[in-house]
Design a protein around this motif. Structure first.
Motif, PDB file in Angstrom:
ATOM      1  N   ARG A  20       6.187 -12.675  -0.639  1.00  0.00           N
ATOM      2  CA  ARG A  20       5.614 -11.530  -0.067  1.00  0.00           C
ATOM      3  C   ARG A  20       6.090 -12.120   1.310  1.00  0.00           C
ATOM      4  N   ASN A  24       9.938 -10.509   3.712  1.00  0.00           N
ATOM      5  CA  ASN A  24       8.829  -8.844   4.597  1.00  0.00           C
ATOM      6  C   ASN A  24       9.835  -8.250   5.918  1.00  0.00           C
ATOM      7  N   GLU A 195       6.880  -0.107  -6.188  1.00  0.00           N
ATOM      8  CA  GLU A 195       7.078  -0.555  -4.829  1.00  0.00           C
ATOM      9  C   GLU A 195       7.434  -1.397  -4.328  1.00  0.00           C
ATOM     10  N   ARG A 196       7.050  -2.271  -5.727  1.00  0.00           N
ATOM     11  CA  ARG A 196       7.393  -3.791  -5.358  1.00  0.00           C
ATOM     12  C   ARG A 196       7.665  -4.422  -6.969  1.00  0.00           C
ATOM     13  N   SER A 201      10.706  -5.672  -2.343  1.00  0.00           N
ATOM     14  CA  SER A 201       9.736  -5.008  -1.336  1.00  0.00           C
ATOM     15  C   SER A 201      11.389  -3.852  -1.989  1.00  0.00           C
ATOM     16  N   ARG A 202      10.254  -2.548  -2.358  1.00  0.00           N
ATOM     17  CA  ARG A 202      11.221  -0.982  -1.887  1.00  0.00           C
ATOM     18  C   ARG A 202      11.647  -1.958  -0.127  1.00  0.00           C
TER      19      ARG A 202
END
Length: 310
Positions: A20, A24, A195-196, A201-202
């Protein structure tokens, strides 16, 4: 193998936090690369691994063997050309050395990991051009036959492996021994439904797709090999976890390959994560997946009849 068998819940919790932060879209690409390389030190390389830096197709590469260096010529046991994942924008020798080394040990073949050019500095088709030239050098200069070389890769590297095989067949008449694809990103045009997942993640995947495409044509099958010609591809093994954002795309690719008459092996894990094979030194089910992939590649590169002669 120097493995640490972490409980899956613990591994998932730790990796979820790490990814995460590192994957990013708000972080500069260079910072993402640095963070991933730093975290890769936890992915142990098997004892007895030999790593040699070289140039392949005009790009830096690593030749990885199990045991002592085998020289610069073709390995009679065959080779794997490995194309690392990372959304075409991140990933390196460091992030994938452990996985490539495990494949070298378990296939008995020499594994070449290519440092192809990354987006956004080098958008499509730079990475595809690099992979094509690397394979051609293995054939024309190192001395391998095309059917002695398997193409393998994960995520974006899986999509790149597929696109490379298509180009090699269409433009050079070279059919690799096999394709080993871990959660291949075969069509960056497709937008994930969720979304993820635990790793990606998308928003990050869309940023990668845009960076890789640059000013290119999104309908080009080199960019989205799922839309390209699949007939005539070599035996292919696809691995994916059911929790991944790319799961549905992998299912679509398997169906399309089978419809094109390609021999396909397909396994879906449950409870792992996107390209968990990178953490094979930490998690036993991921190590088992790597072993299955290695067995498939070894059988394709060295048919039983050939191995029995040794």
């Amino acid at each position: 193998m120097r493995d640490i068998n972490l409980p899956l819940p613990l591994a998932r919790a730790v990796l979820h936090s790490i990814f995460r932060i590192t994957l990013n879209q708000r972080l500069p690409w260079r910072l993402q690369r640095l963070l991933l390389d730093a975290g890769a030190v936890a992915q142990l390389v098997p004892a007895g691994t030999h790593v040699h830096r070289l140039s392949l197709g005009g790009r830096p590469a690593e030749r990885i063997t199990a045991g002592p260096e085998r020289g610069h010529g073709a390995d009679a046991r065959g080779a794997v050309l490995y194309l690392h994942g990372g959304g075409y924008a991140v990933g390196s020798f460091a992030t994938h050395r452990s996985l490539a080394a495990r494949l070298a040990h378990e296939t008995g073949c020499t594994v070449y990991v290519l440092g192809y050019r990354l987006a956004p500095e080098h958008p499509f088709p730079a990475g595809l051009d690099d992979a094509e030239m690397a394979f051609l050098e293995l054939v024309e200069s190192v001395g391998y036959r095309p059917d002695q070389i398997a193409l393998a890769g994960d995520s974006a590297g899986g999509g790149l492996s597929l696109a490379t095989a298509q180009r090699l067949i269409a433009q050079h008449g070279h059919t690799p021994a096999a394709l080993g694809l871990i959660a291949p990103w075969a069509d960056p045009n497709q937008i994930p439904e969720r979304e993820r997942d635990l790793v990606i993640s998308r928003p990050w995947s869309r940023a990668c797709a845009a960076a890789y495409l640059g000013n290119g044509d999104a309908s080009d099958p080199g960019y989205a090999p799922l839309t390209g010609k699949l007939h005539g591809l070599p035996p292919t093994y696809i691995q994916v976890d059911k929790s991944e954002l790319l799961h549905s795309q992998c299912v679509e690719l398997v169906a399309a390959l089978r419809a094109a008459g390609v021999h396909v092996r397909f396994t879906e894990s449950q409870g792992l994560w996107h390209v968990a094979q990178l953490q094979a030194a930490l998690v036993e089910p991921a190590a088992a997946a790597v072993t299955e992939l290695a067995e498939f590649l070894r059988e394709a590169i060295q048919p039983v009849s050939m191995r029995e002669l040794k």
